[in-house]
Design a protein around this motif. Structure first.
Motif, PDB file in Angstrom:
ATOM      1  N   VAL A   1       0.893  -1.041   0.070  1.00 43.50           N
ATOM      2  CA  VAL A   1      -0.023   0.062  -0.020  1.00 43.50           C
ATOM      3  C   VAL A   1       0.919   1.312  -0.086  1.00 43.50           C
ATOM      4  N   GLY A   2       0.854   2.006  -1.002  1.00 45.76           N
ATOM      5  CA  GLY A   2       1.548   3.340  -1.094  1.00 45.76           C
ATOM      6  C   GLY A   2       1.255   4.513  -2.004  1.00 45.76           C
ATOM      7  N   GLU A   3       2.041   5.694  -1.745  1.00 52.04           N
ATOM      8  CA  GLU A   3       1.675   6.588  -2.484  1.00 52.04           C
ATOM      9  C   GLU A   3       2.883   7.531  -2.103  1.00 52.04           C
ATOM     10  N   ARG A   4       3.118   8.486  -3.438  1.00 51.94           N
ATOM     11  CA  ARG A   4       4.046   9.579  -3.330  1.00 51.94           C
ATOM     12  C   ARG A   4       3.236  10.922  -3.715  1.00 51.94           C
ATOM     13  N   ASP A   5       3.409  11.881  -2.718  1.00 52.64           N
ATOM     14  CA  ASP A   5       2.653  13.117  -3.390  1.00 52.64           C
ATOM     15  C   ASP A   5       1.039  12.882  -3.659  1.00 52.64           C
ATOM     16  N   GLY A   6       0.654  12.140  -3.039  1.00 52.32           N
ATOM     17  CA  GLY A   6      -0.884  11.570  -3.290  1.00 52.32           C
ATOM     18  C   GLY A   6      -1.184  10.757  -4.333  1.00 52.32           C
ATOM     19  N   VAL A   7       0.035  10.273  -5.022  1.00 60.46           N
ATOM     20  CA  VAL A   7      -0.240   9.406  -6.214  1.00 60.46           C
ATOM     21  C   VAL A   7       0.119   7.939  -5.994  1.00 60.46           C
ATOM     22  N   PRO A   8      -0.583   6.882  -6.244  1.00 58.87           N
ATOM     23  CA  PRO A   8      -0.427   5.567  -6.009  1.00 58.87           C
ATOM     24  C   PRO A   8       1.024   5.185  -6.697  1.00 58.87           C
ATOM     25  N   ILE A   9       1.802   4.434  -5.996  1.00 60.28           N
ATOM     26  CA  ILE A   9       3.076   3.934  -6.382  1.00 60.28           C
ATOM     27  C   ILE A   9       2.570   2.649  -7.252  1.00 60.28           C
ATOM     28  N   GLU A  10       3.576   2.704  -8.424  1.00 67.53           N
ATOM     29  CA  GLU A  10       3.553   1.568  -9.385  1.00 67.53           C
ATOM     30  C   GLU A  10       3.928   0.285  -8.672  1.00 67.53           C
ATOM     31  N   GLY A  11       2.984  -0.658  -8.936  1.00 68.51           N
ATOM     32  CA  GLY A  11       3.070  -1.983  -8.386  1.00 68.51           C
ATOM     33  C   GLY A  11       2.310  -2.186  -7.037  1.00 68.51           C
ATOM     34  N   SER A  12       1.809  -1.147  -6.541  1.00 70.86           N
ATOM     35  CA  SER A  12       1.240  -1.257  -5.275  1.00 70.86           C
ATOM     36  C   SER A  12      -0.184  -2.046  -5.382  1.00 70.86           C
ATOM     37  N   ASN A  13      -0.529  -2.891  -4.336  1.00 71.47           N
ATOM     38  CA  ASN A  13      -2.047  -3.471  -4.210  1.00 71.47           C
ATOM     39  C   ASN A  13      -2.977  -2.637  -4.186  1.00 71.47           C
ATOM     40  N   TYR A  14      -2.886  -1.638  -3.330  1.00 72.47           N
ATOM     41  CA  TYR A  14      -3.955  -0.710  -2.982  1.00 72.47           C
ATOM     42  C   TYR A  14      -3.295   0.782  -2.734  1.00 72.47           C
ATOM     43  N   PRO A  15      -3.969   1.884  -3.172  1.00 74.36           N
ATOM     44  CA  PRO A  15      -3.617   3.285  -2.905  1.00 74.36           C
ATOM     45  C   PRO A  15      -3.545   3.664  -1.419  1.00 74.36           C
ATOM     46  N   ALA A  16      -3.011   4.613  -1.178  1.00 75.06           N
ATOM     47  CA  ALA A  16      -2.930   5.123   0.270  1.00 75.06           C
ATOM     48  C   ALA A  16      -4.004   6.072   0.555  1.00 75.06           C
ATOM     49  N   SER A  17      -5.272   5.459   0.197  1.00 76.69           N
ATOM     50  CA  SER A  17      -6.338   6.373   0.358  1.00 76.69           C
ATOM     51  C   SER A  17      -7.325   5.830   1.309  1.00 76.69           C
ATOM     52  N   PRO A  18      -7.377   6.514   2.705  1.00 76.66           N
ATOM     53  CA  PRO A  18      -8.153   6.018   3.611  1.00 76.66           C
ATOM     54  C   PRO A  18      -9.951   5.799   3.355  1.00 76.66           C
TER      55      PRO A  18
ATOM     56  N   LEU B   1      -8.805  -7.257   4.390  1.00 73.96           N
ATOM     57  CA  LEU B   1      -7.438  -7.939   4.265  1.00 73.96           C
ATOM     58  C   LEU B   1      -7.150  -9.087   4.777  1.00 73.96           C
ATOM     59  N   GLU B   2      -6.866 -10.172   4.256  1.00 71.95           N
ATOM     60  CA  GLU B   2      -6.341 -11.418   4.559  1.00 71.95           C
ATOM     61  C   GLU B   2      -4.886 -11.592   4.534  1.00 71.95           C
ATOM     62  N   ARG B   3      -3.882 -10.430   4.478  1.00 69.97           N
ATOM     63  CA  ARG B   3      -2.506 -10.384   4.574  1.00 69.97           C
ATOM     64  C   ARG B   3      -1.906  -9.339   5.518  1.00 69.97           C
ATOM     65  N   ASP B   4      -0.756  -9.334   5.783  1.00 59.03           N
ATOM     66  CA  ASP B   4      -0.130  -8.305   6.572  1.00 59.03           C
ATOM     67  C   ASP B   4       0.231  -7.240   5.526  1.00 59.03           C
ATOM     68  N   VAL B   5       0.584  -6.100   5.869  1.00 64.16           N
ATOM     69  CA  VAL B   5       0.848  -5.043   4.844  1.00 64.16           C
ATOM     70  C   VAL B   5       2.218  -4.376   5.127  1.00 64.16           C
ATOM     71  N   MET B   6       2.823  -3.948   3.699  1.00 62.98           N
ATOM     72  CA  MET B   6       4.042  -3.125   3.842  1.00 62.98           C
ATOM     73  C   MET B   6       3.449  -1.933   3.498  1.00 62.98           C
ATOM     74  N   TYR B   7       3.361  -0.800   4.332  1.00 63.31           N
ATOM     75  CA  TYR B   7       2.769   0.524   3.909  1.00 63.31           C
ATOM     76  C   TYR B   7       3.871   1.553   3.446  1.00 63.31           C
ATOM     77  N   MET B   8       3.729   1.748   2.466  1.00 65.14           N
ATOM     78  CA  MET B   8       4.877   2.753   1.841  1.00 65.14           C
ATOM     79  C   MET B   8       4.550   4.171   1.894  1.00 65.14           C
ATOM     80  N   ALA B   9       4.215   4.625   3.100  1.00 60.76           N
ATOM     81  CA  ALA B   9       4.147   6.092   3.482  1.00 60.76           C
ATOM     82  C   ALA B   9       5.219   6.974   3.184  1.00 60.76           C
ATOM     83  N   GLN B  10       4.831   8.224   2.958  1.00 61.61           N
ATOM     84  CA  GLN B  10       6.083   9.067   2.571  1.00 61.61           C
ATOM     85  C   GLN B  10       6.811   9.596   3.679  1.00 61.61           C
ATOM     86  N   SER B  11       6.084  10.349   4.735  1.00 62.29           N
ATOM     87  CA  SER B  11       6.691  10.860   5.590  1.00 62.29           C
ATOM     88  C   SER B  11       6.990  10.193   7.010  1.00 62.29           C
ATOM     89  N   THR B  12       6.056   9.146   7.213  1.00 57.86           N
ATOM     90  CA  THR B  12       6.033   8.454   8.510  1.00 57.86           C
ATOM     91  C   THR B  12       7.376   7.760   8.873  1.00 57.86           C
TER      92      THR B  12
END
Length: 236
Positions: free
Chosen positions: A61-78, A86-97
């Motif tokens: 799950v991830g984004e950069r500057d509000g745009v989903p990262i290529e290859g992510s399963n889901y955008p970082a949109s709440p 979800l049935e799996r754990d998540v790698m969350y590609m947050a920008q600043s956190t």
């Protein structure tokens, strides 16, 4: 007990830290747990995020500057994530956190907080703290942000009502700013990050991020894993 607010991560933290990244890092984190993920992983490196996710069968799950990262399963949109199961754990590609987590030296407990889990994160912080609660804003690209500062003040006011604390000046400043925004969504709308999301027509993300105390989930840092010398942070 001291209650402090840092508008950007700085220095060392001896006790409990509530890390705030309202748009959208620490809003999404409890939503992902509520959606079914048992653990959330964060890392400052996109390369490491992809490799670690592949090796450990994690969703991306991830984004950069509000745009989903290529290859992510889901955008970082709440707005989208809160409808998932979800049935799996998540790698969350947050920008600043994850960059901010890297700067929280010495903290005994790191919690991810926002308006969305306000009641729960405040309760957890008060229960865990012995000498200090630090509410730390991630900011954006090294600059303070309006939405994080208002959220920090909002959480600080709630802590002050629950516990006798010694308020440091930045906490007083953040609490004073809350009075200028009785509708917290207006702070998000007026912030530079909020304006960027509006340009991308992500209005519902702003609305969801301004909702207060929607979940009891409080992501807490469990461990730091080193993957080829890059830290990976596991939250539950």
């Amino acid at each position: 007990m001291r209650l402090k607010v840092d508008l950007l991560p700085r220095g060392s933290y001896p006790d409990v830290v509530i890390l705030v990244d309202v748009l959208r890092g620490t809003t999404n984190a409890p939503i992902l747990l509520e959606a079914g993920a048992q653990h959330i992983y964060l890392t400052p490196s996109l390369k490491t995020a992809r490799l670690y996710a592949q090796e450990n069968n994690l969703l991306l799950v991830g984004e950069r500057d509000g745009v989903p990262i290529e290859g992510s399963n889901y955008p970082a949109s709440p707005a989208e994530l809160r409808n998932l199961s979800l049935e799996r754990d998540v790698m969350y590609m947050a920008q600043s956190t994850p960059q901010a987590v890297r700067n929280l030296q010495g903290a005994k407990h790191v919690l991810l907080g926002s308006f969305y889990n306000a009641r729960a994160v405040v309760k957890t912080a008060v229960e865990l703290a012995t000498e200090e609660i630090a509410i730390v804003c991630t900011g954006h690209d090294g600059n303070e942000t309006l939405e994080d500062t208002v959220c920090a003040g909002f959480l600080a006011r709630r802590i002050e009502k629950m516990k006798e604390v010694q308020l440091l000046d930045a906490a007083r400043m953040a609490m004073a700013l809350v009075r200028a925004f009785p509708d917290v969504q207006e702070a998000l709308v007026q912030s530079s990050t909020g304006q960027q999301l509006q340009k991308l027509r992500l209005y519902e993300d702003i609305a969801v991020s301004s909702l207060i105390s929607q979940t009891d989930r409080v992501p807490k840092l469990l461990e730091v894993i080193h993957h080829e010398e890059t830290p990976v942070y596991r939250f539950q």
